[in-house]
Design a protein around this motif. Sequence first.
Motif, mmCIF file in Angstrom:
data_model
loop_
_atom_site.group_PDB
_atom_site.id
_atom_site.type_symbol
_atom_site.label_atom_id
_atom_site.label_comp_id
_atom_site.label_asym_id
_atom_site.label_seq_id
_atom_site.Cartn_x
_atom_site.Cartn_y
_atom_site.Cartn_z
ATOM 1 N N CYS A 194 6.072 15.072 1.073
ATOM 2 C CA CYS A 194 6.302 14.063 1.728
ATOM 3 C C CYS A 194 4.978 14.019 2.812
ATOM 4 O O CYS A 194 4.292 13.122 3.225
ATOM 5 C CB CYS A 194 7.430 13.728 2.712
ATOM 6 N N GLU A 195 5.014 15.380 3.419
ATOM 7 C CA GLU A 195 3.845 15.707 4.501
ATOM 8 C C GLU A 195 2.630 15.402 3.534
ATOM 9 O O GLU A 195 1.573 14.657 4.448
ATOM 10 C CB GLU A 195 3.887 17.144 4.980
ATOM 11 N N ASP A 196 2.440 15.855 2.508
ATOM 12 C CA ASP A 196 1.176 15.528 1.838
ATOM 13 C C ASP A 196 0.709 13.982 1.821
ATOM 14 O O ASP A 196 -0.346 13.502 1.702
ATOM 15 C CB ASP A 196 1.059 16.167 0.363
ATOM 16 N N ALA A 197 1.743 13.416 1.386
ATOM 17 C CA ALA A 197 1.404 11.870 0.974
ATOM 18 C C ALA A 197 1.246 11.061 2.549
ATOM 19 O O ALA A 197 0.517 10.264 2.694
ATOM 20 C CB ALA A 197 2.935 11.206 0.418
ATOM 21 N N ILE A 221 0.643 -1.279 -0.023
ATOM 22 C CA ILE A 221 0.062 0.032 0.158
ATOM 23 C C ILE A 221 0.930 1.074 -0.030
ATOM 24 O O ILE A 221 1.756 1.379 0.754
ATOM 25 C CB ILE A 221 -0.973 0.177 1.095
ATOM 26 N N VAL A 222 0.601 2.182 -0.912
ATOM 27 C CA VAL A 222 1.313 3.498 -0.765
ATOM 28 C C VAL A 222 0.552 4.375 -1.053
ATOM 29 O O VAL A 222 -0.346 4.554 -1.947
ATOM 30 C CB VAL A 222 2.747 3.274 -1.764
ATOM 31 N N ALA A 223 0.713 5.548 -0.304
ATOM 32 C CA ALA A 223 0.015 6.977 -0.597
ATOM 33 C C ALA A 223 1.041 7.715 -1.456
ATOM 34 O O ALA A 223 2.077 7.865 -1.085
ATOM 35 C CB ALA A 223 -0.327 7.620 0.641
ATOM 36 N N THR A 224 0.498 8.401 -2.612
ATOM 37 C CA THR A 224 1.371 8.925 -3.656
ATOM 38 C C THR A 224 0.749 10.171 -3.931
ATOM 39 O O THR A 224 -0.432 10.414 -3.958
ATOM 40 C CB THR A 224 1.660 8.146 -4.495
#
Length: 972
Positions: free
Chosen positions: A539-542, A384-387
């Motif tokens: 990075c903070e957004d992801a 799983i990855v938030a991008t």
Amino acid sequence: MHLLLVDGSGYIFRAFHALPQLSRKSDGLPVGCVQGFCNMLWKLMEDLKGEDEPTHMAVIFDHSAKTFRDDIYDQYKAQRPPAPEELVPQFPLVRHATRAFNIACIEQEGWEADDIIATYACQAKSAGGKVTIVSSDKDLMQLVEPDGSIRMLDTIPRPGQPPLRWIGADEVFAKFGVTPDKVIEVQALCGDSVDNVPGVPGIGVKTAADLINQYGTIENLLDHVDDIKQNARREKLRENAELARISKQLVTLAQDVPVELELSALQRQPVEPGKLFPFLKAMEFATITKRLAGLIGADPDAWEPDPALAAQPASPVGFDNAARAEARAARQQAQGRDALPVVVHAREQHEKVRAIPWNPDTYEVLEDARSLQRWIEVIYRSGIVATDTETTGLDNQTADLVGISFSVGPGTGAYLPLGHHAGDGDIFGGGGKAEGQMDLGEALDLLRPVFADRSILKIFHNSKYDLGLLRRYGVEVNSIDDTLLLSYSLDGPQFNTMAELADHWLGVPGQSIKELLGTGKSQKTFAEVDIASAARYACEDADMTFRLWRILKPRLAAENMTTLYETIERPLAPVLARMEGRGISVDRQILARLSGDFAQRAAAFEAEAHELAGRKFNLGSPKQLGEILFDEMKLEGGTRTKTGAWSTGADVLEDLAQKGVPLARAVVEWRQLTKLMGTYTDALPTYINAHTGRVHTTYSQHSVLTGRLSSNDPNLQNIPVRTEDGRKIRTAFVAAPGKTLISADYSQIELRVLAHIADIQALKDAFEEGLDIHAMTASEMFGVPVEGMPSEVRRRAKAINFGIIYGISAFGLANQLGIERSVAGDYIKTYFERFPGIKDYMDNQRRRVKQDGYVMTIFGRKINFPNANSSHAAERSFVERASINAPIQGSAADIIRRAMIRMEPELEREGIEADMLLQVHDELIFEVPEGTEEAAMPVIKRVMEGAAEPAVRLTVPIQVDAHAAKDWDGAH
DNA sequence: GCAAGGACGTA
DNA sequence: GTACGTCCTTGCA
């Protein structure tokens, strides 16, 4: 005695990974493992008959606290990822299942399931009994006895293998190369990366087995370590002797757990239907229920589903949906009932995620292929990855990719800079590419398989933007989640931006892109931001996206929104991304000619207006116009707006013109022409994309309360059609050379939806017979035969029909028709008498919205009205009307969304080349190769007309009209 | 440079 | 009477 010990925790994890298809119950709660577990239990009862039949039985679970192993080695099981999202709510349910089968359910603080199993197995063996351990966990293999007194049984379903697989000493030898009593020695030497048992580095199972077969035990091996010939191996063993001893302690199962239940208490109990069936029915396991009913000879219909576990159709009162679920959970607990596991889970997730600290220092910048590859491995392991993509603009059709950020869990982040410019942001300085960035093409080649991989879930915030952008770079994306759409499915357009969501759910201030880029003249693009600041922001957004996902995703099941999200919202985003990417061809010349014509005519009206007013003034200023008309010319009947200014709307001016004020007429005409210029003929050409030569709108999937789409930059959902001049603008929307446009629109979709929802037989009959619905209404209301009906009579009925959809009021209808309020009131009364079901429907919605704070579409979309019980009467009335309209407008919106999702695969299946370009609420515009119109139209119609099915079986026919032409005006 | 209000285009 | 987005002016910073 034959004791059957089931490793409950082990089963859950292994079944989860072995059973790819995840069944869910009707409220969306995943129950695949629970189902598998129940299946296993009754199959065990069935298959273990005769000499294998157990006399005692228990299911053992891990307790979620620390164990003695954590004290020995603080890294023990430290590598374990958190349990998968889908699995968490199933833990308590499997315990429920155990009790429902009337089997002892055992767990004990401070001990792993394996230790408890070892203890009972040991006790039973000492008592001369036989033991079967239902598990495939290799850690339990140390308990197997060569004489068959303790055996294991693997029941995890595996394709091509028998359902029950016995594990005796032979199978253990095949796995470890030693007899069961030596298994711990081997495990201690070779270690276990999953449990983070260190072992001795460089020694695998094979070497370990050889050594143990030679030396017997670890202690003996370490005593004779000097005898080992291989230098490297000898030194490794010497250096890591202590680790090996610790490892042995870790893998050795305790056999002396102070168990709370004595062995005798595990005696098997007969199944009690009163425990079993309420559980199975709440889980909606129809097949298992039937099988067990047959096996134990009971009638399952005698029991109701357990109310504490059963799916519940609606949420309780309140405003915030999450708060509603909370309130329901609290009430259930007050009544002594357990809260629904999904609700508890959602709440716990929220608390857990909020407690995770922020540490931007751990974010990484991926400067080269090696570090990117390392992160790709991390992503594969995580699954799983938030991008999030960072670009040079808000329009993904023209923006350039500047960087991509990733997060694999709260607190993690990596930024891949790709297009940052060198220099200090001064547009005259630098201009080259900044240092420390990978080649874009090389990076995308590495990332393409990750984005395409269906087994890796990509979490976006506003996936449509990233999908459209990545597609331009040749990157295909499969398996997505979208926190923006999760939020929209759960709470509507209440929170839109990442900043609002972060503030509300995470309790942290969302980042402002403005701070990074500045505003106004000195605004830079993301490419000009220095990489370190960009990395932190991205990075903070992801990271935030990942955290939001952890909070919002569980709410789907807890609040019954899984189906809406998974069958409508999530699949629609890629469809819209493709539509935006295609754009539509707009003819500059036509617009230029129109603009010239309109400008000339507008100038004439402007001169005339100045003449009539006796002085020059700005026709575009309602303020100045009002002063001229009502202060200087002292015209009668002026009304004021809520801010006290004179009203000069079109209806007011039209009225004045009727009464012989030529100035009013001139302004109306001028306004129409300048509106067409300003908004369309002059504005549209500026939207033509330099690369594609087409106009690409942006759809918003998450902005509209009722579930409609909206369109912006430019808005292609309000291209004129009502006036002759306006329609000329539509002729500028043209098919590409060699192509034809098709417009397909739903006929009277909202009235049909109303007829269905409110169940109005007379309306349904009329649609069934294909009658003119407004004429039919007029005939019913005014007693005028349809044949030879005056157009004015039909016009009134039409206004009433629309009024009904809008939550009619006598005031509004009177305004619309220019009649007395009392007359309008009489019309409404007559209408309700003729169609009493409509009144019932309206009263129902009003009642619902006050009671629940929301109304629903036929596909389960909730539309929230926080002000339903406002102390402000006008506001309350407004909510009442909106709550009447919302399910109608919203259900129609759901239907066309479903049609759009199905359209592309259906067209492809039928071998039809047709590009879906635009959606205008009840209309879809396609571009097809010239000559294929006749083949495409029936397929398009069929998909649109059948879009509600099979989720909802409409009780009215749905009709779609389609036309083909070279331009939009002709096709419409 | 920005927000609010008025007006008006669509379904 | 419902649901939107855009343009223009106005008034304030």
